[in-house]
Design a protein around this motif. Structure first.
Motif, short mmCIF file in Angstrom:
data_model
loop_
_atom_site.label_atom_id
_atom_site.label_comp_id
_atom_site.label_asym_id
_atom_site.label_seq_id
_atom_site.Cartn_x
_atom_site.Cartn_y
_atom_site.Cartn_z
N UNK A 10 0.83 -1.20 0.00
CA UNK A 10 0.00 0.00 0.00
C UNK A 10 0.86 1.25 0.00
N UNK A 11 0.24 2.40 -0.19
CA UNK A 11 0.98 3.66 -0.20
C UNK A 11 1.51 4.00 1.19
N UNK A 12 2.61 4.74 1.23
CA UNK A 12 3.18 5.19 2.50
C UNK A 12 2.25 6.25 3.10
N UNK A 13 1.99 6.11 4.36
CA UNK A 13 1.09 7.03 5.06
C UNK A 13 1.77 7.55 6.31
N UNK A 14 1.40 8.75 6.73
CA UNK A 14 1.90 9.26 8.01
C UNK A 14 1.03 8.78 9.16
N UNK A 15 -0.22 8.43 8.87
CA UNK A 15 -1.14 7.97 9.91
C UNK A 15 -1.25 6.45 9.86
N UNK A 16 -0.95 5.79 10.99
CA UNK A 16 -1.05 4.33 11.05
C UNK A 16 -2.47 3.85 10.77
N UNK A 17 -3.45 4.62 11.23
CA UNK A 17 -4.85 4.23 11.02
C UNK A 17 -5.18 4.13 9.53
N UNK A 18 -4.64 5.02 8.72
CA UNK A 18 -4.89 4.97 7.28
C UNK A 18 -4.20 3.76 6.66
N UNK A 19 -3.00 3.43 7.13
CA UNK A 19 -2.30 2.24 6.62
C UNK A 19 -3.08 0.97 6.99
N UNK A 20 -3.63 0.93 8.22
CA UNK A 20 -4.45 -0.22 8.62
C UNK A 20 -5.71 -0.31 7.78
N UNK A 21 -6.31 0.85 7.46
CA UNK A 21 -7.51 0.86 6.61
C UNK A 21 -7.17 0.36 5.20
N UNK A 22 -5.98 0.72 4.69
CA UNK A 22 -5.55 0.21 3.38
C UNK A 22 -5.45 -1.32 3.42
N UNK A 23 -4.87 -1.86 4.51
CA UNK A 23 -4.72 -3.29 4.65
C UNK A 23 -6.08 -3.99 4.73
N UNK A 24 -6.99 -3.39 5.50
CA UNK A 24 -8.33 -3.97 5.64
C UNK A 24 -9.09 -3.95 4.31
N UNK A 25 -8.91 -2.90 3.52
CA UNK A 25 -9.58 -2.81 2.22
C UNK A 25 -9.00 -3.83 1.23
N UNK A 26 -7.69 -4.10 1.36
CA UNK A 26 -7.07 -5.07 0.45
C UNK A 26 -7.49 -6.50 0.77
N UNK A 27 -7.55 -6.83 2.04
CA UNK A 27 -7.88 -8.20 2.45
C UNK A 27 -9.04 -8.17 3.44
N UNK A 28 -10.26 -7.95 2.93
CA UNK A 28 -11.40 -7.90 3.86
C UNK A 28 -11.62 -9.26 4.53
N UNK A 29 -12.17 -9.23 5.71
CA UNK A 29 -12.33 -10.45 6.53
C UNK A 29 -13.51 -11.25 6.09
#
Length: 73
Positions: free
Chosen positions: A54-73
């Motif tokens: 995913x893209x580099x983010x300054x906010x960890x929450x946005x990086x976690x949201x990118x991960x969740x969007x890529x691999x939904x549960x």
């Protein structure tokens, strides 16, 4: 021949080593996708076992949201 950043160091000086990235697990694996967030300085990015980055983010929450969007549960 490739040149490396440590080629200009004085003889006998070991090459610099970077600390391993700090990884944080992002939820359970979804199928074959295992996502983590990896910090590099002030930036955080989501990575997946499938090779996605995913893209580099300054906010960890946005990086976690990118991960969740890529691999939904």
């Amino acid at each position: 021949m490739q040149r490396h950043a440590h080629d200009s160091l004085p003889p006998g000086t070991p090459p610099p080593t970077a600390p391993p990235p700090v990884a944080e697990r992002v939820g359970p694996a979804a199928g074959d996708h295992r996502t983590v967030t990896v910090e590099n300085g002030a930036f955080c990015a989501a990575r997946c076992s499938c090779g996605w980055l995913g893209p580099a983010r300054r906010a960890r929450a946005k990086a976690r949201a990118d991960a969740a969007a890529h691999a939904p549960y």
